[in-house]
Scaffold this motif. Structure first.
Motif, PDB file in Angstrom:
ATOM      1  N   LEU A  27      30.172  63.622  46.474  1.00 28.08           N
ATOM      2  CA  LEU A  27      30.407  63.797  47.903  1.00 28.08           C
ATOM      3  C   LEU A  27      31.687  63.112  48.376  1.00 28.08           C
ATOM      4  N   GLY A  28      32.315  62.350  47.499  1.00 23.41           N
ATOM      5  CA  GLY A  28      33.539  61.643  47.866  1.00 23.41           C
ATOM      6  C   GLY A  28      33.308  60.433  48.740  1.00 23.41           C
ATOM      7  N   ILE A  29      32.116  59.829  48.658  1.00 20.70           N
ATOM      8  CA  ILE A  29      31.801  58.645  49.452  1.00 20.70           C
ATOM      9  C   ILE A  29      32.475  57.434  48.818  1.00 20.70           C
ATOM     10  N   ARG A  30      33.457  56.864  49.498  1.00 16.54           N
ATOM     11  CA  ARG A  30      34.190  55.716  48.962  1.00 16.54           C
ATOM     12  C   ARG A  30      33.380  54.442  49.193  1.00 16.54           C
ATOM     13  N   LEU A  31      33.325  53.601  48.165  1.00 17.57           N
ATOM     14  CA  LEU A  31      32.598  52.331  48.239  1.00 17.57           C
ATOM     15  C   LEU A  31      33.563  51.168  48.085  1.00 17.57           C
ATOM     16  N   ASP A  32      33.399  50.167  48.951  1.00 13.41           N
ATOM     17  CA  ASP A  32      34.227  48.968  48.867  1.00 13.41           C
ATOM     18  C   ASP A  32      33.504  47.828  48.177  1.00 13.41           C
ATOM     19  N   GLY A  33      32.184  47.885  48.155  1.00 17.35           N
ATOM     20  CA  GLY A  33      31.406  46.839  47.501  1.00 17.35           C
ATOM     21  C   GLY A  33      30.060  47.379  47.073  1.00 17.35           C
ATOM     22  N   VAL A  34      29.447  46.715  46.104  1.00 20.36           N
ATOM     23  CA  VAL A  34      28.131  47.120  45.631  1.00 20.36           C
ATOM     24  C   VAL A  34      27.323  45.863  45.342  1.00 20.36           C
ATOM     25  N   TYR A  35      26.083  45.834  45.829  1.00 23.59           N
ATOM     26  CA  TYR A  35      25.246  44.641  45.771  1.00 23.59           C
ATOM     27  C   TYR A  35      23.860  45.044  45.288  1.00 23.59           C
ATOM     28  N   GLY A  36      23.261  44.221  44.432  1.00 21.37           N
ATOM     29  CA  GLY A  36      21.958  44.597  43.898  1.00 21.37           C
ATOM     30  C   GLY A  36      21.103  43.417  43.513  1.00 21.37           C
ATOM     31  N   ALA A  48      30.321  49.247  39.707  1.00 19.97           N
ATOM     32  CA  ALA A  48      31.622  48.595  39.815  1.00 19.97           C
ATOM     33  C   ALA A  48      32.507  48.903  38.602  1.00 19.97           C
ATOM     34  N   ARG A  49      31.878  49.076  37.461  1.00 18.94           N
ATOM     35  CA  ARG A  49      32.631  49.463  36.253  1.00 18.94           C
ATOM     36  C   ARG A  49      33.289  50.817  36.450  1.00 18.94           C
ATOM     37  N   GLU A 116      33.239  43.481  32.029  1.00 18.92           N
ATOM     38  CA  GLU A 116      33.684  42.568  33.067  1.00 18.92           C
ATOM     39  C   GLU A 116      35.143  42.774  33.435  1.00 18.92           C
ATOM     40  N   ALA A 117      35.974  43.055  32.440  1.00 16.14           N
ATOM     41  CA  ALA A 117      37.395  43.266  32.737  1.00 16.14           C
ATOM     42  C   ALA A 117      37.578  44.475  33.644  1.00 16.14           C
ATOM     43  N   ALA A 118      36.849  45.565  33.363  1.00 11.92           N
ATOM     44  CA  ALA A 118      36.948  46.765  34.190  1.00 11.92           C
ATOM     45  C   ALA A 118      36.417  46.500  35.595  1.00 11.92           C
ATOM     46  N   ILE A 119      35.349  45.707  35.684  1.00 13.91           N
ATOM     47  CA  ILE A 119      34.776  45.378  36.994  1.00 13.91           C
ATOM     48  C   ILE A 119      35.782  44.595  37.828  1.00 13.91           C
ATOM     49  N   ARG A 120      36.417  43.617  37.227  1.00 14.10           N
ATOM     50  CA  ARG A 120      37.376  42.801  37.985  1.00 14.10           C
ATOM     51  C   ARG A 120      38.627  43.585  38.337  1.00 14.10           C
ATOM     52  N   ARG A 121      38.995  44.564  37.517  1.00 12.86           N
ATOM     53  CA  ARG A 121      40.169  45.394  37.827  1.00 12.86           C
ATOM     54  C   ARG A 121      39.888  46.401  38.933  1.00 12.86           C
ATOM     55  N   SER A 122      38.623  46.755  39.121  1.00 13.11           N
ATOM     56  CA  SER A 122      38.268  47.838  40.038  1.00 13.11           C
ATOM     57  C   SER A 122      38.627  47.537  41.488  1.00 13.11           C
ATOM     58  N   MET A 124      36.577  46.424  43.530  1.00 10.42           N
ATOM     59  CA  MET A 124      35.333  46.548  44.281  1.00 10.42           C
ATOM     60  C   MET A 124      34.584  45.225  44.244  1.00 10.42           C
ATOM     61  N   ASP A 125      34.056  44.836  45.386  1.00 10.84           N
ATOM     62  CA  ASP A 125      33.268  43.611  45.417  1.00 10.84           C
ATOM     63  C   ASP A 125      31.911  43.864  44.768  1.00 10.84           C
ATOM     64  N   LEU A 126      31.450  42.896  44.008  1.00 10.36           N
ATOM     65  CA  LEU A 126      30.157  42.970  43.339  1.00 10.36           C
ATOM     66  C   LEU A 126      29.349  41.745  43.736  1.00 10.36           C
ATOM     67  N   GLY A 127      28.074  41.966  44.071  1.00  8.82           N
ATOM     68  CA  GLY A 127      27.219  40.841  44.406  1.00  8.82           C
ATOM     69  C   GLY A 127      25.831  41.037  43.838  1.00  8.82           C
TER      70      GLY A 127
END
Length: 420
Positions: A27-36, A48-49, A116-122, A124-127
């Motif tokens: 759907l093209g929904i852009r995400l700035d952060g993801v929390y779980g 986030a990856r 982890e490297a891909a997550i930090r490069r993305s 996107m905030d991760l929590g």
């Protein structure tokens, strides 16, 4: 605007979240952060990856032995028998020493799959949400607070369903499953500055009912069971992925339906039949309630309208909604699978074909209805459809019995109104 995805804890039901994420991407929904929380923390890291194919592959190939090492898998059949981890806590406390699992496989999977490297490069905030013990205090942790190389440790900490899983030690502190404080960390996303939240539940109820009607929140939730929280059956995982995808698409209006998933229905085309259908339901229910009140001296509910309105929450229904719910009732009594995407017209033709192949008696009475009921709901439905096609109305003397079969009766009335 900052948009966040929030993912619920729920064990093996987590496959549903990856299906929902797939839909959001399409759907093209852009995400700035993801929390779980818990399994939602693992899925948050996969989001986030940024590799949906890898995430789907993980869930399609996951099994209990890829999460934990146990001596006797039969010990954990309990995971099939309870709906969530809180239900099983009294049992686990009593048997904790015997049943404690080694979560080394989970740790290894988290390190291997949550790049982890891909997550930090993305960017996107991760929590993730964890729970500190013995302080008994919730502890949200964001990517910026995690030391390099520690992302997998925090995921395992969030998913450490104590006493089933051992507590996770990080920097001298013990942590267990974040679900013991917040199983859907919406507050964490809001505190990080999210203006809009897309939350994926793994249960049919609201984890945070206080936010349920807020305009900044969209909730994707299952309407069907996703299995036990330790049930990693491959077919169940594939089904959960499909349901997550379909439910997310319905939330954003790309598909129609509540219990089922239909390609979009033309509202203008559906309106005339929906009006006739609603009138037919109302006439039946009015007579049913009148007869019931005369018989019992007490108010009587409207059975057919109640069947149509169920599953639709409390929002006013549009004409298209009435039409769609009529089709859903037909699909339900016919026993169609819930994890498929249906073309409405093709489904109606298929159901009509089944009904046409069934006999229509010269007389419809209690005995004939009972005979059909013994053969199954499909036969009752076909009997009523065929009778309505021939006579246009149901025998009034059967109203009490038909009111006890509201889905079959309301479904048959729908088929009468969409007859070509």
């Amino acid at each position: 605007m900052k948009r966040a995805l929030v993912l619920c804890g729920g064990g093996s039901r987590g496959a549903y979240e990856i299906g929902a994420w797939q839909a959001l991407r399409e759907l093209g929904i852009r995400l700035d952060g993801v929390y779980g929380t818990s399994i939602g923390a693992l899925n948050a890291a996969l989001v986030a990856r940024g590799d949906p194919d890898a995430a789907r592959s993980i869930w399609l190939n996951i099994s209990l032995d890829k999460i934990v090492t146990i001596e006797d898998p039969d010990d954990f059949a309990v995971g099939h028998m309870v709906s969530n981890k809180r239900d099983v806590i009294p049992f686990l406390v009593e048997n904790a020493k015997h049943l404690r699992m080694d979560v080394t496989p989970l740790q290894e999977m988290a390190r291997r799959e949550c790049d982890e490297a891909a997550i930090r490069r993305s960017g996107m905030d991760l929590g993730v949400m964890t729970f500190k013990v013995p302080q008994m205090q919730g502890q949200p942790v964001t990517l910026g607070q995690m030391k390099p190389g520690a992302v997998a440790d925090w995921i395992v900490a969030s998913a450490s369903c104590f006493p089933l899983f051992p507590a996770k030690h990080i920097d001298g502190q013990r942590y267990i499953d974040g679900g013991y404080c917040d199983n859907l960390p919406i507050d964490m996303a809001l505190n990080a500055g999210a203006d809009e939240v897309v939350a994926v539940e793994l249960h049919p109820y609201d984890t945070h009912p206080e936010y349920a009607r807020m305009p900044w929140l969209r909730v994707i939730r299952p309407r069907h069971s996703l299995g036990g929280f330790l049930d990693f059956d491959r077919r169940l995982m594939a089904r959960s992925l499909r349901l997550g995808y379909q439910d997310a698409m319905k939330v954003y209006g790309r598909f129609d339906g509540w219990l089922y998933t239909f390609r979009q229905v033309d509202a203008l085309k559906a309106m005339p039949a929906a009006r006739r259908y609603a009138r037919r339901l109302t006439v039946f229910d009015a007579e049913f309630m009148r007869r019931g009140a005369l018989r019992t001296g007490q108010p009587v509910n409207a059975p057919l309208l109640t069947a149509v309105e169920s599953e639709t929450e409390h929002a006013p229904l549009e004409w298209k909604d009435v039409w769609v719910r009529g089709l859903e009732l037909c699909a339900e009594v016919m026993g169609f699978r819930v994890d498929a995407i249906y073309d409405p017209d093709a489904l109606i033709r298929q159901m009509r074909g089944f009904c046409a192949a069934q006999p229509c008696p010269e007389k419809l009475d209690e005995a004939r209805l009972h005979e059909a009921w013994k053969a199954g709901r499909r036969q009752v439905f076909a009997l009523l459809v065929n009778w309505l096609d021939r006579h246009d109305s149901l025998p009034p003397e059967l109203s009490r019995r038909l009111g006890e079969l509201p889905k079959e009766t309301a479904g048959a009335m729908f088929m009468r109104e969409v007859r070509e």
